[in-house]
Design a protein around this motif. Structure first.
Motif, PDB file in Angstrom:
ATOM      1  N   SER A 120      -6.448   0.848  -4.931  1.00 60.08           N
ATOM      2  CA  SER A 120      -5.625  -0.110  -4.197  1.00 60.08           C
ATOM      3  C   SER A 120      -6.344  -1.457  -4.101  1.00 60.08           C
ATOM      4  CB  SER A 120      -5.321   0.409  -2.794  1.00 60.08           C
ATOM      5  OG  SER A 120      -4.506   1.543  -2.844  1.00 60.08           O
ATOM      6  N   ASP A 161       1.774   5.578  -2.434  1.00 55.59           N
ATOM      7  CA  ASP A 161       2.082   6.646  -1.500  1.00 55.59           C
ATOM      8  C   ASP A 161       1.871   7.969  -2.201  1.00 55.59           C
ATOM      9  OD1 ASP A 161       2.740   5.359   0.865  1.00 55.59           O
ATOM     10  OD2 ASP A 161       4.811   4.993   0.254  1.00 55.59           O
ATOM     11  N   ARG A 184       3.701   2.013   6.753  1.00 55.43           N
ATOM     12  CA  ARG A 184       2.893   1.007   6.058  1.00 55.43           C
ATOM     13  C   ARG A 184       2.621  -0.189   6.963  1.00 55.43           C
ATOM     14  NH1 ARG A 184      -0.176   3.114   2.388  1.00 55.43           N
ATOM     15  NH2 ARG A 184       0.951   4.420   0.925  1.00 55.43           N
ATOM     16  N   ASP A 187      -0.116   0.741   9.347  1.00 59.66           N
ATOM     17  CA  ASP A 187      -1.400   0.763   8.640  1.00 59.66           C
ATOM     18  C   ASP A 187      -1.906  -0.657   8.415  1.00 59.66           C
ATOM     19  OD1 ASP A 187      -1.334   3.512   8.561  1.00 59.66           O
ATOM     20  OD2 ASP A 187      -0.630   3.636   6.485  1.00 59.66           O
ATOM     21  N   GLN A 203      -0.495  -3.448   2.515  1.00 55.09           N
ATOM     22  CA  GLN A 203       0.345  -2.525   3.279  1.00 55.09           C
ATOM     23  C   GLN A 203       1.676  -3.176   3.649  1.00 55.09           C
ATOM     24  OE1 GLN A 203      -0.480   0.723   3.790  1.00 55.09           O
ATOM     25  NE2 GLN A 203      -2.289   0.259   2.553  1.00 55.09           N
ATOM     26  N   MET A 206       3.914  -3.415   0.552  1.00 48.32           N
ATOM     27  CA  MET A 206       4.531  -2.138   0.208  1.00 48.32           C
ATOM     28  C   MET A 206       5.671  -1.814   1.169  1.00 48.32           C
ATOM     29  SD  MET A 206       1.735   0.607  -1.167  1.00 48.32           S
ATOM     30  CE  MET A 206       0.548   0.419   0.142  1.00 48.32           C
ATOM     31  N   ALA A 207       5.468  -2.113   2.457  1.00 49.90           N
ATOM     32  CA  ALA A 207       6.535  -1.880   3.431  1.00 49.90           C
ATOM     33  C   ALA A 207       7.767  -2.704   3.078  1.00 49.90           C
ATOM     34  CB  ALA A 207       6.043  -2.233   4.832  1.00 49.90           C
ATOM     35  N   CYS A 234       7.038  -7.390   9.224  1.00 45.65           N
ATOM     36  CA  CYS A 234       6.132  -7.358   8.063  1.00 45.65           C
ATOM     37  C   CYS A 234       6.002  -8.739   7.437  1.00 45.65           C
ATOM     38  CB  CYS A 234       6.632  -6.346   7.029  1.00 45.65           C
ATOM     39  SG  CYS A 234       6.371  -4.630   7.511  1.00 45.65           S
TER      40      CYS A 234
END
Length: 365
Positions: A120, A161, A184, A187, A203, A206-207, A234
């Protein structure tokens, strides 16, 4: 976070675990991306992943590598090696690509092999032979990819994931996608509090990928509200990270996405105003702060930023005044008039003749 005022969208001075605070935090520098005009020049060690796939690391990642059936989120640019022609760039589209390792499309086999050997946050240059790319025929979707074309990929693995069943976003229910995005986001908040800004942004990104436009367009009512309750924080948290990384233009973009959904969102207005102020766009920043204060009139952070802008404008005015004051030098002093004796003699003579004339006239009367 400690010693930091939280700016709330509707109720200032209350805690909000969904969103991050940036005021008064220290700035750090992020690493810019390559300009994308051509394949990047990389001098790191070449790692052979497969007979037809090699990798050179451009930026180190962290954590574990994805396993089979992991859902990976990534950005990449792709060039044909022979012509150096770039035929795809997901950074321009601002939407990460999703690959389920072991279930990828045939033309992405080589790319998936490279991604499965990345961590990552890692960015790498991949060389993929045509056998694991677009094959003998080339690409119908990308006419500039000729037959038997080796491919160069600049790839960044945002994160993944570990869904062992290999469940892609399109196969999830609405609740599953929103739940995955929310995990996410949380996190990301943990990483942010640890000052791991790049990891936090991964994170959040990705969310946001779970809440793509194609998904949001299908939602209405309570489901749309549920999705926005995850998606908008986000974007705001991404803006918070980007402001700390001094990537102000990108921060403005994240805030504008939220304002397109909610034009009166105080946090989005405030953070966009801060980014604009840092870029020297004082009029636009003042407009954002003023609108934010309209909906949160008691918020101290907004008042502080408006006061700082006023002090900045005053300082700029004084500086300009001093600069322009000396451009043309001091105004010239008036020259003393020279005495013209000839004019004074004629004036005396005329006065004398006039006096004699008046006297003679008086005698005659």
């Amino acid at each position: 976070m400690e010693d930091v005022e939280e700016l709330q969208s509707q109720k200032p001075d209350q805690d909000d675990e969904n969103e991050i605070v940036t005021e008064n935090a220290a700035f750090v520098h992020g690493e810019p991306l390559q300009d994308g005009t051509g394949p990047p020049k990389v001098d790191s060690e070449v790692e052979v992943l497969h007979e037809k796939v090699t990798k050179q690391i451009m930026k180190e990642g962290h954590g574990q590598k994805p396993s089979k059936y992991s859902t990976c989120f990534l950005h990449y640019r792709a060039w044909t090696e022979s012509t150096q022609h770039k035929f795809e760039d997901t950074w321009n589209e601002q939407r990460p690509v999703e690959i389920v390792i072991g279930k990828e499309k045939k033309e992405m086999t080589g790319l998936a092999i490279g991604v499965s050997n990345m961590k990552s946050g890692e960015r790498a240059l991949l060389h993929v032979g045509w056998e694991l790319g677009y094959g003998k025929e080339g690409s119908f979707s990308f006419p500039n990819v000729p037959p038997m074309a080796d491919i160069l990929y600049e790839v960044e693995l945002i994160g993944f994931d570990e869904t062992k069943e290999g469940k892609a976003r399109g196969d999830m229910t609405v609740e599953e996608r929103i739940g995955a995005a929310d995990r996410r986001k949380m996190d990301g908040n943990v990483y942010f509090k640890e000052e791991k800004l790049e990891e936090a942004m991964q994170q959040y990104e990705m969310a946001i990928a779970y809440m793509g436009d194609d998904f949001m367009f299908q939602l209405f009512g309570k489901y749309r509200d549920m999705a926005l309750a995850v998606k908008n924080p986000c974007h705001l948290n991404m803006a918070a990270c980007l402001i700390k990384l001094k990537r102000y233009e990108e921060a403005i973009g994240q805030c504008s996405i939220v304002l397109a959904e909610d034009e009166n969102n105080v946090k989005a207005l405030f953070r966009r105003g801060k980014a604009r102020a840092e870029l020297g766009q004082t009029d636009a920043a003042r407009e954002d702060f003023s609108k934010a204060r309209k909906y949160a009139p008691e918020d101290k952070a907004i008042s502080r930023e408006l006061r700082l802008l006023a002090e900045h404008d005053k300082a700029v005015y004084q500086k300009q005044k001093e600069i322009y004051k000396g451009i043309f030098g001091p105004p010239p002093e008036p020259k003393p008039k020279k005495t013209n004796w000839l004019i004074l003699f004629w004036q005396w003579l005329v006065s004398l003749l006039y006096s004699l004339f008046k006297r003679e006239r008086h005698k005659a009367d």
